[in-house]
Design a protein around this motif. Sequence first.
Motif, PDB file in Angstrom:
ATOM      1  N   ALA A 185      37.929  45.738  41.478  1.00 15.70           N
ATOM      2  CA  ALA A 185      37.472  44.689  40.561  1.00 15.70           C
ATOM      3  C   ALA A 185      36.014  44.912  40.158  1.00 15.70           C
ATOM      4  O   ALA A 185      35.217  45.434  40.951  1.00 15.70           O
ATOM      5  N   PRO A 186      35.636  44.508  38.942  1.00 16.85           N
ATOM      6  CA  PRO A 186      34.254  44.696  38.473  1.00 16.85           C
ATOM      7  C   PRO A 186      33.223  44.045  39.390  1.00 16.85           C
ATOM      8  O   PRO A 186      32.135  44.597  39.579  1.00 16.85           O
ATOM      9  N   LEU A 228      50.226  45.934  37.053  1.00 17.37           N
ATOM     10  CA  LEU A 228      51.064  45.606  35.891  1.00 17.37           C
ATOM     11  C   LEU A 228      50.907  46.663  34.809  1.00 17.37           C
ATOM     12  O   LEU A 228      51.891  47.126  34.224  1.00 17.37           O
ATOM     13  N   ALA A 229      49.652  47.045  34.547  1.00 16.79           N
ATOM     14  CA  ALA A 229      49.386  48.059  33.524  1.00 16.79           C
ATOM     15  C   ALA A 229      50.035  49.387  33.907  1.00 16.79           C
ATOM     16  O   ALA A 229      50.639  50.067  33.064  1.00 16.79           O
ATOM     17  N   ASP A 234      43.476  45.510  48.969  1.00 18.13           N
ATOM     18  CA  ASP A 234      43.924  46.881  48.703  1.00 18.13           C
ATOM     19  C   ASP A 234      45.267  46.883  47.964  1.00 18.13           C
ATOM     20  O   ASP A 234      46.163  47.665  48.275  1.00 18.13           O
ATOM     21  N   VAL A 235      45.389  45.985  46.979  1.00 14.02           N
ATOM     22  CA  VAL A 235      46.625  45.916  46.188  1.00 14.02           C
ATOM     23  C   VAL A 235      46.666  47.122  45.245  1.00 14.02           C
ATOM     24  O   VAL A 235      45.733  47.360  44.479  1.00 14.02           O
ATOM     25  N   TRP A 294      42.730  40.996  39.988  1.00  8.73           N
ATOM     26  CA  TRP A 294      42.349  42.153  39.172  1.00  8.73           C
ATOM     27  C   TRP A 294      43.224  43.355  39.529  1.00  8.73           C
ATOM     28  O   TRP A 294      43.792  44.020  38.647  1.00  8.73           O
ATOM     29  N   SER A 295      43.340  43.631  40.820  1.00  8.63           N
ATOM     30  CA  SER A 295      44.138  44.781  41.260  1.00  8.63           C
ATOM     31  C   SER A 295      45.589  44.654  40.809  1.00  8.63           C
ATOM     32  O   SER A 295      46.202  45.632  40.378  1.00  8.63           O
TER      33      SER A 295
END
Length: 425
Positions: free
Chosen positions: A191-192, A213-214, A146-147, A207-208
């Motif tokens: 995540a996919p 970062l984005a 749950d990041v 992924w999280s």
Amino acid sequence: DEDNDEDNEHQEEERREDVAHAYFVEKYLGCGGYGKVAQCTRLDNKVKMAVKIVRNDMTWAGKREVAVLQKLRKLDQDKNNLVRFAEHFEYKGHVCLAFEMLDINIYDFIRSRDFQPLHLSEIRVITQQMLVALNALKSVGLSHADVKPDNIMLVNHHQQPFRVKLIDFGLAANVSKIHAGTLIQAIGYRAPEVILGLPLDEAVDMWSLGCVLAFMYLGQNLYPIRCAYQVMRAIVQMQGLPDDHLLNSGIYSSCFFSKDKDSSNPSWRLNTEAEYMLLTGSKTRRYRGIFDKLTSLNDVTKTRPEVNDTTEFEDTQAFLSLLKRMLQVDPQKRITLSEALGHRFITMKHFPHDANPNPYMSAAFSTIKKCQLEESSVKFKHFVTSSEVVSFKGESVFMMNDHPHVLQLTGPLKATTRVHQRKLA
């Protein structure tokens, strides 16, 4: 023996009640599906604590989180950037978990700045700390699951700018026990492989973290946050269709993708919104966001003004390189924790090796110094991309003894001597 057991249970109940009465609730800080968090003062030492009060119909969840937190006690929680867990107790049918009091989460911090994005040097120190935290979880076989910006908290932004800790282990689980098809993670950070129903491991956290970062770079979410179909649509738009071997294996692939049965060589395509609704019975919730304007992850850095400083340009390219590797759709191709810790965006080995650093470099070093990171013994592998010249001898910029401006900042990282070279386009 039965009498002794009853006496022990009674004493344990009394102890829990005594502990509960040791806290004075000052105010409630927030609430969620699990219950709420209160700012409390311990009456014996006047220390402020954050107490998570789990709903009385979710006692199982509270006990599950306690089991995870007790496992984390094997780790140095300060050095590994994990929230410090003090104790747990029960009060009037509620499981209560007491933690150190922290400052503000990354989402609320960025919101308090009117969603103004963070500087690359600030993103770097937060990223490095979270990689260390996730690496610590991996060392005891756990995935956080749950990041998101809400679960990364500034410790004390006034005294230690951008010193952060990972919080909320309510969904954390043994990697070996997370089965394909399990729905974990907030939708915009999912995540996919979770969406498609593929086998899962700690790569879901990477992924999280890439999504975090984005968010810090854009000041808004990279992917939609309310609908899994819209997340998958955005992934296809920016990163292309997932590889066939992923779609062929996913439990939920047919909800999002279809094959043309009339073709002699059928290939996968994204379902329309109408097809998705027909197949799942779920309505898609579409709304506008930055994801509508991006045709590839390369476009992420185009959202900021053009950079003229050479070092800043190289740093931006290093950031984009790490971001793309964290957001690899195929979890087997995604960068690992040890590789990410050795990536040039984190180690800064792309910075000019100059005894008199330019203002951009000085600001980056200053951010690390002010953060006062704990000494960590995390080992990492140097991650060399195809865009880099593969001729360096394996030393990180953090470890170059003849660079006086970097030497004092070596604390967070200790490099292994072996160079791990993995070329990616």
